[in-house]
Scaffold this motif. Structure first.
Motif, mmCIF file in Angstrom:
data_model
loop_
_atom_site.group_PDB
_atom_site.id
_atom_site.type_symbol
_atom_site.label_atom_id
_atom_site.label_comp_id
_atom_site.label_asym_id
_atom_site.label_seq_id
_atom_site.Cartn_x
_atom_site.Cartn_y
_atom_site.Cartn_z
ATOM 1 N N GLU A 112 11.838 -28.973 -24.753
ATOM 2 C CA GLU A 112 12.234 -27.645 -24.266
ATOM 3 C C GLU A 112 11.372 -27.226 -23.079
ATOM 4 O O GLU A 112 11.876 -26.704 -22.077
ATOM 5 C CB GLU A 112 12.118 -26.622 -25.397
ATOM 6 C CG GLU A 112 12.581 -25.230 -24.987
ATOM 7 C CD GLU A 112 12.457 -24.220 -26.117
ATOM 8 O OE1 GLU A 112 12.828 -23.055 -25.891
ATOM 9 O OE2 GLU A 112 11.994 -24.589 -27.209
ATOM 10 N N SER A 113 10.052 -27.483 -23.189
ATOM 11 C CA SER A 113 9.144 -27.131 -22.091
ATOM 12 C C SER A 113 9.482 -27.917 -20.830
ATOM 13 O O SER A 113 9.515 -27.367 -19.719
ATOM 14 C CB SER A 113 7.691 -27.404 -22.498
ATOM 15 O OG SER A 113 7.318 -26.601 -23.588
ATOM 16 N N ASP A 114 9.733 -29.225 -21.023
ATOM 17 C CA ASP A 114 10.115 -30.051 -19.866
ATOM 18 C C ASP A 114 11.409 -29.549 -19.245
ATOM 19 O O ASP A 114 11.544 -29.492 -18.016
ATOM 20 C CB ASP A 114 10.289 -31.512 -20.304
ATOM 21 C CG ASP A 114 8.953 -32.179 -20.614
ATOM 22 O OD1 ASP A 114 7.912 -31.614 -20.209
ATOM 23 O OD2 ASP A 114 8.963 -33.249 -21.250
ATOM 24 N N ALA A 115 12.361 -29.201 -20.094
ATOM 25 C CA ALA A 115 13.647 -28.713 -19.600
ATOM 26 C C ALA A 115 13.473 -27.417 -18.823
ATOM 27 O O ALA A 115 14.085 -27.221 -17.759
ATOM 28 C CB ALA A 115 14.611 -28.511 -20.767
ATOM 29 N N VAL A 116 12.618 -26.531 -19.348
ATOM 30 C CA VAL A 116 12.361 -25.257 -18.665
ATOM 31 C C VAL A 116 11.710 -25.505 -17.308
ATOM 32 O O VAL A 116 12.086 -24.899 -16.288
ATOM 33 C CB VAL A 116 11.474 -24.341 -19.536
ATOM 34 C CG1 VAL A 116 11.004 -23.136 -18.725
ATOM 35 C CG2 VAL A 116 12.237 -23.881 -20.773
ATOM 36 N N GLU A 117 10.724 -26.422 -17.266
ATOM 37 C CA GLU A 117 10.037 -26.727 -16.006
ATOM 38 C C GLU A 117 10.999 -27.340 -14.993
ATOM 39 O O GLU A 117 10.987 -26.997 -13.808
ATOM 40 C CB GLU A 117 8.864 -27.685 -16.265
ATOM 41 C CG GLU A 117 7.681 -27.054 -16.979
ATOM 42 C CD GLU A 117 7.110 -25.887 -16.184
ATOM 43 O OE1 GLU A 117 6.987 -26.020 -14.940
ATOM 44 O OE2 GLU A 117 6.814 -24.850 -16.792
ATOM 45 N N LYS A 118 11.818 -28.276 -15.487
ATOM 46 C CA LYS A 118 12.795 -28.903 -14.592
ATOM 47 C C LYS A 118 13.796 -27.875 -14.073
ATOM 48 O O LYS A 118 14.185 -27.897 -12.899
ATOM 49 C CB LYS A 118 13.527 -30.028 -15.317
ATOM 50 C CG LYS A 118 12.664 -31.267 -15.529
ATOM 51 C CD LYS A 118 13.436 -32.362 -16.248
ATOM 52 C CE LYS A 118 12.560 -33.600 -16.448
ATOM 53 N NZ LYS A 118 13.262 -34.675 -17.193
ATOM 54 N N ALA A 119 14.199 -26.975 -14.958
ATOM 55 C CA ALA A 119 15.136 -25.925 -14.547
ATOM 56 C C ALA A 119 14.505 -25.040 -13.480
ATOM 57 O O ALA A 119 15.153 -24.676 -12.487
ATOM 58 C CB ALA A 119 15.553 -25.093 -15.755
ATOM 59 N N LYS A 120 13.217 -24.707 -13.671
ATOM 60 C CA LYS A 120 12.512 -23.886 -12.681
ATOM 61 C C LYS A 120 12.431 -24.606 -11.338
ATOM 62 O O LYS A 120 12.623 -23.998 -10.275
ATOM 63 C CB LYS A 120 11.108 -23.557 -13.180
ATOM 64 C CG LYS A 120 11.069 -22.542 -14.308
ATOM 65 C CD LYS A 120 9.637 -22.267 -14.736
ATOM 66 C CE LYS A 120 9.573 -21.232 -15.859
ATOM 67 N NZ LYS A 120 8.174 -20.991 -16.295
ATOM 68 N N MET A 121 12.133 -25.923 -11.399
ATOM 69 C CA MET A 121 12.045 -26.708 -10.169
ATOM 70 C C MET A 121 13.392 -26.767 -9.455
ATOM 71 O O MET A 121 13.468 -26.645 -8.228
ATOM 72 C CB MET A 121 11.557 -28.127 -10.492
ATOM 73 C CG MET A 121 10.097 -28.198 -10.905
ATOM 74 S SD MET A 121 9.605 -29.859 -11.436
ATOM 75 C CE MET A 121 9.911 -30.797 -9.949
#
Length: 202
Positions: free
Chosen positions: A39-48
């Motif tokens: 979930e954290s990775d997905a959130v970071e990727k989404a932010k990027m």
């Protein structure tokens, strides 16, 4: 004996259950952590992705604004030039056309040019006149420029010359054009910046 066996069985069972429970808890905990990491990775990727999209959108906006500004400036410049050309042409074209339609003016200019050149140079000279004026001009010049004809002056008429005249060496090395269009273009190039300055001065 039966009681001890029962106790041993229960102990083994309980230990197995406890171990299984602990293993299950560990698996669940690991799964929960992995899910959190995903979930954290997905959130970071989404932010990027959002940040990159915003940057591209901003770059595109700047590019479009720049292109639009340049296009507007070019359009305004072209419009100003067209207006200046129109004003210049309306000021110079009618009087020059009228002047070159005056046969007496044309005769006078040709006489002066031919006499001036042939009085200084010994080369044979050729004058090209409008074909539609041949009847009016041929006899006149043969009378007025008889001496020059004896020195090698050649008079010809061409459909390609609509007004004015062209003059140059008889061998065709060069020609100097004195037509109404030549004078209009000359004055237009001179008047255009003047017209622009008057029309669009800040």
């Amino acid at each position: 004996m039966q009681t001890k066996l029962q106790e041993l069985t229960e102990k083994i069972y309980n230990e197995g259950v406890d171990k299984a429970q602990k293993e299950a808890d560990a698996i669940i905990k690991a799964a929960e952590k992995k899910a959190q990491d995903i979930e954290s990775d997905a959130v970071e990727k989404a932010k990027m992705i959002v940040a990159e999209a915003e940057k591209k959108a901003e770059d595109l906006k700047r590019h479009v604004d720049s292109e639009l500004k340049m296009s507007v400036n070019q359009s305004v410049s072209a419009l100003k030039q067209n207006i200046a050309n129109t004003v210049s042409m309306s000021a110079i074209e009618p009087p020059i056309r009228e002047l070159f339609s005056d046969k007496d003016f044309l005769k006078s200019i040709i006489e002066k040019v031919v006499s001036g050149i042939m009085g200084k140079e010994s080369t044979d000279l050729k004058v090209i006149l409008p074909a539609n004026d041949q009847k009016n001009l041929e006899s006149f010049f043969k009378n007025q420029l008889a001496a020059e004809f004896n020195k090698g002056l050649d008079l010809s008429f061409s459909e390609g010359v609509k007004s004015g005249f062209k003059v140059g060496p008889a061998d065709g090395a060069y020609q100097v054009s004195f037509t109404d269009d030549d004078f209009i273009n000359f004055f237009k190039s001179y008047l255009r910046p003047k017209s622009s300055a008057i029309l669009f001065e800040k």
